[in-house]
Design a protein around this motif. Structure first.
Motif, PDB file in Angstrom:
ATOM      1  N   SER A  73       0.807  -1.230   0.000  1.00 33.01           N
ATOM      2  CA  SER A  73       0.000   0.000   0.000  1.00 33.01           C
ATOM      3  C   SER A  73       0.833   1.269   0.000  1.00 33.01           C
ATOM      4  CB  SER A  73      -0.905   0.015   1.228  1.00 33.01           C
ATOM      5  OG  SER A  73      -0.125   0.137   2.421  1.00 33.01           O
ATOM      6  N   LYS A  74       2.116   1.164   0.401  1.00 28.68           N
ATOM      7  CA  LYS A  74       2.994   2.326   0.599  1.00 28.68           C
ATOM      8  C   LYS A  74       2.433   3.258   1.679  1.00 28.68           C
ATOM      9  CE  LYS A  74       5.323   0.425  -2.561  1.00 28.68           C
ATOM     10  NZ  LYS A  74       6.238  -0.638  -2.069  1.00 28.68           N
ATOM     11  N   VAL A  75       1.756   2.649   2.646  1.00 26.41           N
ATOM     12  CA  VAL A  75       1.289   3.363   3.844  1.00 26.41           C
ATOM     13  C   VAL A  75       2.232   3.005   4.980  1.00 26.41           C
ATOM     14  CG1 VAL A  75      -0.586   3.599   5.514  1.00 26.41           C
ATOM     15  CG2 VAL A  75      -1.107   3.335   3.074  1.00 26.41           C
ATOM     16  N   SER A  76       2.573   3.987   5.800  1.00 22.99           N
ATOM     17  CA  SER A  76       3.490   3.774   6.911  1.00 22.99           C
ATOM     18  C   SER A  76       3.052   2.590   7.772  1.00 22.99           C
ATOM     19  CB  SER A  76       3.564   5.035   7.774  1.00 22.99           C
ATOM     20  OG  SER A  76       4.128   4.751   9.028  1.00 22.99           O
ATOM     21  N   ILE A  77       4.010   1.736   8.131  1.00 28.07           N
ATOM     22  CA  ILE A  77       3.669   0.600   8.979  1.00 28.07           C
ATOM     23  C   ILE A  77       3.159   1.070  10.337  1.00 28.07           C
ATOM     24  CG2 ILE A  77       6.011   0.301   9.910  1.00 28.07           C
ATOM     25  CD1 ILE A  77       5.440  -2.767   9.740  1.00 28.07           C
ATOM     26  N   ARG A  78       3.618   2.218  10.791  1.00 29.14           N
ATOM     27  CA  ARG A  78       3.130   2.760  12.064  1.00 29.14           C
ATOM     28  C   ARG A  78       1.631   3.032  11.982  1.00 29.14           C
ATOM     29  NH1 ARG A  78       1.844   7.601  13.640  1.00 29.14           N
ATOM     30  NH2 ARG A  78       2.700   8.549  11.753  1.00 29.14           N
ATOM     31  N   LYS A  79       1.184   3.596  10.870  1.00 23.51           N
ATOM     32  CA  LYS A  79      -0.246   3.860  10.703  1.00 23.51           C
ATOM     33  C   LYS A  79      -1.037   2.560  10.536  1.00 23.51           C
ATOM     34  CE  LYS A  79       0.056   8.532   8.778  1.00 23.51           C
ATOM     35  NZ  LYS A  79      -0.318   9.409   7.648  1.00 23.51           N
ATOM     36  N   ILE A  80      -0.451   1.588   9.874  1.00 19.42           N
ATOM     37  CA  ILE A  80      -1.143   0.309   9.709  1.00 19.42           C
ATOM     38  C   ILE A  80      -1.339  -0.364  11.064  1.00 19.42           C
ATOM     39  CG2 ILE A  80      -0.777  -2.059   8.861  1.00 19.42           C
ATOM     40  CD1 ILE A  80       0.207  -0.821   6.251  1.00 19.42           C
ATOM     41  N   LYS A  81      -0.377  -0.182  11.964  1.00 23.48           N
ATOM     42  CA  LYS A  81      -0.465  -0.835  13.274  1.00 23.48           C
ATOM     43  C   LYS A  81      -1.256  -0.018  14.299  1.00 23.48           C
ATOM     44  CE  LYS A  81       3.341  -2.945  14.684  1.00 23.48           C
ATOM     45  NZ  LYS A  81       4.767  -3.154  15.003  1.00 23.48           N
ATOM     46  N   THR A  82      -1.287   1.318  14.142  1.00 22.12           N
ATOM     47  CA  THR A  82      -1.930   2.143  15.185  1.00 22.12           C
ATOM     48  C   THR A  82      -3.030   3.062  14.673  1.00 22.12           C
ATOM     49  OG1 THR A  82      -0.272   3.914  14.977  1.00 22.12           O
ATOM     50  CG2 THR A  82       0.203   2.125  16.536  1.00 22.12           C
ATOM     51  N   GLY A  83      -3.195   3.168  13.357  1.00 25.46           N
ATOM     52  CA  GLY A  83      -4.271   4.003  12.814  1.00 25.46           C
ATOM     53  C   GLY A  83      -3.810   5.410  12.448  1.00 25.46           C
ATOM     54  N   GLY A  84      -4.778   6.236  12.013  1.00 26.07           N
ATOM     55  CA  GLY A  84      -4.485   7.626  11.645  1.00 26.07           C
ATOM     56  C   GLY A  84      -4.253   7.825  10.163  1.00 26.07           C
ATOM     57  N   MET A  85      -4.799   6.936   9.305  1.00 30.50           N
ATOM     58  CA  MET A  85      -4.599   7.051   7.865  1.00 30.50           C
ATOM     59  C   MET A  85      -5.488   8.136   7.262  1.00 30.50           C
ATOM     60  SD  MET A  85      -4.425   3.084   6.572  1.00 30.50           S
ATOM     61  CE  MET A  85      -4.510   1.936   7.942  1.00 30.50           C
ATOM     62  N   THR A  86      -5.001   8.741   6.192  1.00 33.20           N
ATOM     63  CA  THR A  86      -5.822   9.660   5.411  1.00 33.20           C
ATOM     64  C   THR A  86      -6.798   8.836   4.572  1.00 33.20           C
ATOM     65  OG1 THR A  86      -4.339   9.648   3.509  1.00 33.20           O
ATOM     66  CG2 THR A  86      -3.861  11.247   5.265  1.00 33.20           C
ATOM     67  N   VAL A  87      -7.729   9.525   3.919  1.00 33.06           N
ATOM     68  CA  VAL A  87      -8.700   8.831   3.068  1.00 33.06           C
ATOM     69  C   VAL A  87      -7.982   8.071   1.957  1.00 33.06           C
ATOM     70  CG1 VAL A  87     -10.596   9.148   1.443  1.00 33.06           C
ATOM     71  CG2 VAL A  87     -10.551  10.455   3.573  1.00 33.06           C
ATOM     72  N   ASP A  88      -6.982   8.716   1.339  1.00 30.26           N
ATOM     73  CA  ASP A  88      -6.239   8.074   0.250  1.00 30.26           C
ATOM     74  C   ASP A  88      -5.455   6.865   0.767  1.00 30.26           C
ATOM     75  OD1 ASP A  88      -5.044   7.968  -2.476  1.00 30.26           O
ATOM     76  OD2 ASP A  88      -3.205   8.411  -1.363  1.00 30.26           O
ATOM     77  N   GLU A  89      -4.830   7.015   1.916  1.00 24.05           N
ATOM     78  CA  GLU A  89      -4.072   5.907   2.499  1.00 24.05           C
ATOM     79  C   GLU A  89      -4.988   4.738   2.859  1.00 24.05           C
ATOM     80  OE1 GLU A  89      -0.310   8.258   4.602  1.00 24.05           O
ATOM     81  OE2 GLU A  89      -2.212   8.034   5.698  1.00 24.05           O
ATOM     82  N   LEU A  90      -6.160   5.054   3.374  1.00 23.24           N
ATOM     83  CA  LEU A  90      -7.105   4.004   3.739  1.00 23.24           C
ATOM     84  C   LEU A  90      -7.549   3.211   2.512  1.00 23.24           C
ATOM     85  CD1 LEU A  90      -8.672   2.697   6.034  1.00 23.24           C
ATOM     86  CD2 LEU A  90     -10.514   4.345   5.631  1.00 23.24           C
TER      87      LEU A  90
END
Length: 460
Positions: free
Chosen positions: A267-284
């Motif tokens: 996804s190229k989304v930060s692993i920190r966000k994948i584990k703890t949340g806080g994604m933008t709409v695009d990242e989600l």
């Protein structure tokens, strides 16, 4: 080999009792009932080698179920085969409850492969003695009745004895080069047409140095926390996207964490966000897409802190049959019990490398593995066995601050040297290969300038 029924007929007609080891037969059958994977290490044991009819039938049923791709063989399946096959049912006619009989047998199971093989070899030994006696008796009768000259009789004896012994002692599938060359030429020419020999690495430029070839082992030597697992993950995703079933045996990373890292990579989304949340709409949206993709890929990740190569061979063999396994990753070679002695560790690491090479060769599959570099060196432990049995050794290290400053952004932050390679060229002493590691999204890329040479940063 002489069938069980004919052996017993011979005993009756000749009033003789031939060698048998029913207790060892029972131990083997109990053990494979309890763990059918043992069958993959007992391929030399044939159903005809059992004296007891019931043991022969059970062994034959388990063997056929495995070869047909059945994964979880249980007593119910075996009982159904017995009850629905007339010839089998006849052999169990004195058993009131077949399922209970099978369950009771399992009580004698061995859980260690060494123990099972010990009893299996006793079964083979008894069968060989029985069959030898019958065969020699038959040859003797033929000799007495023969009207041929001594040369013809001698030829008969030698031919029959050698042919019989081959079933037990010799691989009867030995072929000359002339018999196999055409198939080899065909495979070589197929490789020439596609311009590759084996599986390509996920980093295209590495194909200039080596491929992941069937029967060969490629080893990545790196430091603790040096992104070896991410490197292996990139390879697993790359092969699985081509439809190649891939298994990863992971000694350090649990499946939950591995999946999180894979989702970050896709996804190229930060692993920190994948584990703890806080994604933008695009990242989600990218995260949800990555979840769907990963779920469809033929990847099998197994967390095994301790490596048991016999267990792994049986697992891989089963997966070849049931999953069409095409690529193996062992992340990574390590020893967990050496009683604190470095010499033991080095020797055992070498033994693991030998066994992994044997697995690759026996299953004819490419294997990618890794190992820890010795502190402050670029050596993969002091074991000559490791380098002797792997095909390609790559040293994978982060660049020093000085190297990053000298090389510049376009040459990345990690480097690889290929120090041993049976299947291609190695990097020259003053050369290394450049990579970019982005730990935040668990990703690795080739650097814009892939090959670094000693004069790359010279101003003239």
């Amino acid at each position: 080999m002489i069938k069980t029924g004919l052996v017993k007929k011979f005993e009756r007609e000749n009033h003789v009792e031939l060698p048998k080891d029913i207790d060892s037969e029972k131990m083997v059958i109990a053990s494979v009932l309890n763990n059918p994977l043992f069958m993959f290490k007992l391929e030399y044991l044939k159903r005809e080698m059992f004296y007891e009819d019931k043991h022969s039938v059970i062994y034959d049923i388990i063997d056929r179920l495995q070869k047909s791709g059945v994964e979880n063989i249980d007593n119910s399946m075996i009982a159904n085969e017995i009850e629905n096959t007339k010839a089998f049912k006849e052999r169990f006619k004195e058993i009131d409850n077949v399922r209970l009989y099978l369950n009771d047998l399992k009580a004698d199971a061995r859980i260690d492969l060494e123990g099972v093989e010990f009893f299996a070899k006793k079964v083979v030994s008894s069968a060989f003695k029985r069959d030898s006696y019958i065969k020699l008796q038959n040859i003797g009768n033929t000799v007495l009745e023969s009207k041929d000259d001594i040369n013809s009789v001698n030829e008969l004896i030698q031919t029959e004895v050698v042919k019989f012994a081959d079933e037990y002692l010799v691989d009867d599938n030995i072929k000359s080069l002339g018999e196999v060359c055409d198939d080899i030429y065909e495979r070589l020419e197929e490789n020439q047409e596609i311009g590759a020999s084996g599986l390509c690495m996920s980093f295209p430029s590495l194909s200039e140095y080596f491929y992941l070839e069937p029967g060969e082992v490629v080893c990545i030597g790196g430091r603790t926390g040096g992104y070896k697992t991410v490197f292996f993950m990139c390879e697993a995703l790359h092969k699985a996207r081509q439809g190649i079933p891939t298994v990863i045996i992971d000694t350090e990373c649990a499946t939950d964490l591995w999946v999180a890292r894979a989702l970050a990579n896709i996804s190229k989304v930060s692993i920190r966000k994948i584990k703890t949340g806080g994604m933008t709409v695009d990242e989600l949206a990218r995260y949800e897409s990555a979840k769907r993709e990963l779920k469809e890929l033929p990847i099998y990740h197994m967390y095994k802190p301790t490596l048991d190569m016999n267990e792994l061979y049986m697992l891989f063999k089963q997966m070849v049959i049931t999953k069409g396994l095409g690529f193996i990753i062992v992340d990574y070679l390590k020893v967990t019990n050496t009683r604190g002695l470095d010499s033991n560790q080095y020797d055992e690491l070498g033994n693991l490398a030998i066994e992994l090479k044997t697995i690759a060769g026996t299953l004819n599959l490419p294997v990618l593995t890794g190992g820890q570099l010795l502190p402050n060196t670029e050596r993969l432990a002091d074991s000559s066995k490791i380098e002797r049995y792997i095909s390609t050794l790559c040293v994978w290290t982060p660049k020093t601050a000085e190297e990053k400053a000298t090389d510049g952004v376009e040459q990345g932050n990690f480097r690889m040297r290929i120090t041993k390679n049976r299947n291609g060229r190695i990097t020259e002493e003053d050369c290394y290969l450049n990579f970019v590691v982005n730990g935040d999204i668990s990703s690795i890329y080739e650097a814009k300038h892939f090959e670094h040479r000693a004069d790359d940063s010279m101003p003239y």
